[in-house]
Design an enzyme around this catalytic site. Structure first.
Site, PDB file in Angstrom:
ATOM      1  N   SER A 124       0.828  -1.212   0.000  1.00 17.98           N
ATOM      2  CA  SER A 124       0.000   0.000   0.000  1.00 17.98           C
ATOM      3  C   SER A 124       0.858   1.256   0.000  1.00 17.98           C
ATOM      4  O   SER A 124       1.959   1.260   0.546  1.00 17.98           O
ATOM      5  CB  SER A 124      -0.888  -0.010   1.258  1.00 17.98           C
ATOM      6  N   TYR A 148      -1.128  -0.545  10.915  1.00 13.57           N
ATOM      7  CA  TYR A 148      -1.471  -1.153   9.618  1.00 13.57           C
ATOM      8  C   TYR A 148      -0.321  -0.919   8.638  1.00 13.57           C
ATOM      9  O   TYR A 148       0.182  -1.858   8.019  1.00 13.57           O
ATOM     10  CB  TYR A 148      -2.770  -0.563   9.055  1.00 13.57           C
ATOM     11  N   LYS A 152       2.613  -3.510   6.668  1.00 13.60           N
ATOM     12  CA  LYS A 152       2.956  -3.555   5.240  1.00 13.60           C
ATOM     13  C   LYS A 152       4.473  -3.409   5.064  1.00 13.60           C
ATOM     14  O   LYS A 152       5.101  -4.134   4.285  1.00 13.60           O
ATOM     15  CB  LYS A 152       2.230  -2.443   4.479  1.00 13.60           C
TER      16      LYS A 152
END
Ligand code: WQD
Length: 336
Positions: A124, A148, A152
């Site tokens: 992302s 989050y 990643k």
């Protein structure tokens, strides 16, 4: 080619399964429905007219996942199975670290055990944090501000270190910008449970009178109209980016690509485009900035264009119209 799609019933996963089947690939889907619905399976079959194999399973369950690798001769893996709500990751970090990292580690261990040489990973733009330079290139500084985003970054590191010590293996990291829209059939799309965190599903609910008005998080950013600017990409264009990644000749090591459009649009650009495309109104109020938000983020997609042949061709109008078409189709189905 037989492709294992982990998280294949989710928003981006299901659109990628549709494009894989349309391209004549053999597909095996694993999903535990933690962030998706079982009826997506039938919808994929209805859209494509194709069959595929499905296993209801949690990607962190190594013994369960091993049975899939034993039964299926897998050529490549696409790993979508990750929790992705920024706000939830702040309040439940361990849930995010466990699920997002362990699922990736389990897949890599089984790839090694069964000599599956290629994995495409759903990363992302959030790994870039607040960009120093725009548009953002793949060699830009990495800095994230939430668990989050950290998962990643950590998964990218785990994948890079795995292929570094395993010659002949390839990890392709696709950094998504802001996926929106829905398959042209209107049968699958983005339909989060509860109050949406993301802009487009929120706009759709306001237009559909499920929510009263859009809350625009800040209009005092250093952007043309003061509202946040993002690189919105049609989910079908994004899905096709995965097909292109799998069609690239296998090249050991790690390869990173931005998947966006290279265009930045503000919140109010999206509101006005949605109203114009669908002949609806989206009332909004200006609120304070959302903590953790950045002013602008949009991609330099040169590398994906040159090395993958990636060429997003859906317009902002296509994105707005398809998102609305999905909800209208859903509403019609519910009314039956
Ligand atoms: C877009 C713009 C908001 C909602 C997040 C994740 C990212 C990725 C995509 C997973 C911003 C504004 C939003 C609302 C608003 N997810 N907004 N009112 O924050 O760019 O990215 O989703 O991979 O990792 O960080 O997307 O859609 O939440 O926000 O004004 O009700 O819309 O401030 O400018 P974001 P978003």
């Amino acid at each position: 080619m037989k492709v294992l799609v982990v998280g294949g019933c989710g928003y981006i996963g299901s659109h990628t399964v549709v494009e894989l089947l349309k391209n004549g690939e053999e597909v095996v889907v694993v999903d535990n429905f933690s962030n998706s619905k079982r009826d997506v399976l039938d919808k994929i079959k209805k859209i494509t007219g194709k069959e595929f194999t499905f296993y209801e399973m949690d990607a962190t369950d190594k013994e369960g996942m091993r049975t899939v690798f034993e039964k299926e001769t897998i050529d490549s893996i696409i790993h979508f199975a990750g929790y992705k709500a920024v706000g939830e990751s702040v309040s439940k970090p361990l849930l995010y670290y466990r699920n997002n990292l362990l699922s990736t580690i389990v897949l890599l261990e089984l790839m090694k055990e069964f000599s599956v040489k290629r994995i495409v990973f759903s990363s992302s733009a959030t790994v870039y944090g607040a960009p120093e330079k725009l548009p953002i290139r793949e060699n830009a500084k990495i800095s994230t501000t939430n668990p989050y985003g950290e998962t990643k970054v950590m998964c990218e590191k785990i994948l890079s270190d795995f292929v570094r010590v395993n010659p002949g293996y390839e990890a392709i990291l696709l950094r998504y910008f802001n996926p929106i829209g829905a398959d042209e059939s209107g049968l699958i799309g983005e339909n989060p449970n509860g109050i949406p965190n993301n802009l487009m599903p929120y706009i759709v609910k306001v237009a559909n009178h499920d929510l009263e008005c859009l809350h625009v998080f800040g209009n005092d950013y250093d952007t043309p109209d003061g509202t946040g600017v993002r690189d919105y990409v049609h989910v079908t264009d994004l899905a096709n980016g995965h097909i292109l990644a799998l069609q690239k000749p296998l090249e050991e090591g790690v390869h990173i690509y931005n998947l966006g459009t290279g265009e930045g649009y503000s919140v109010l650009d999206i509101v006005h485009a949605f109203e114009k495309a669908n002949g609806v109104t989206v009332p909004y109020v200006i609120e304070e900035r959302r903590p953790g938000d950045i002013a602008s983020c949009y991609a330099d997609i040169t590398k994906a264009k040159e090395e993958l042949g990636y060429l997003p061709n859906k317009t902002l109008e296509d994105m707005c119209r398809s998102a609305w078409n999905f909800v209208k189709t859903e509403t019609k189905t519910e009314e039956k």
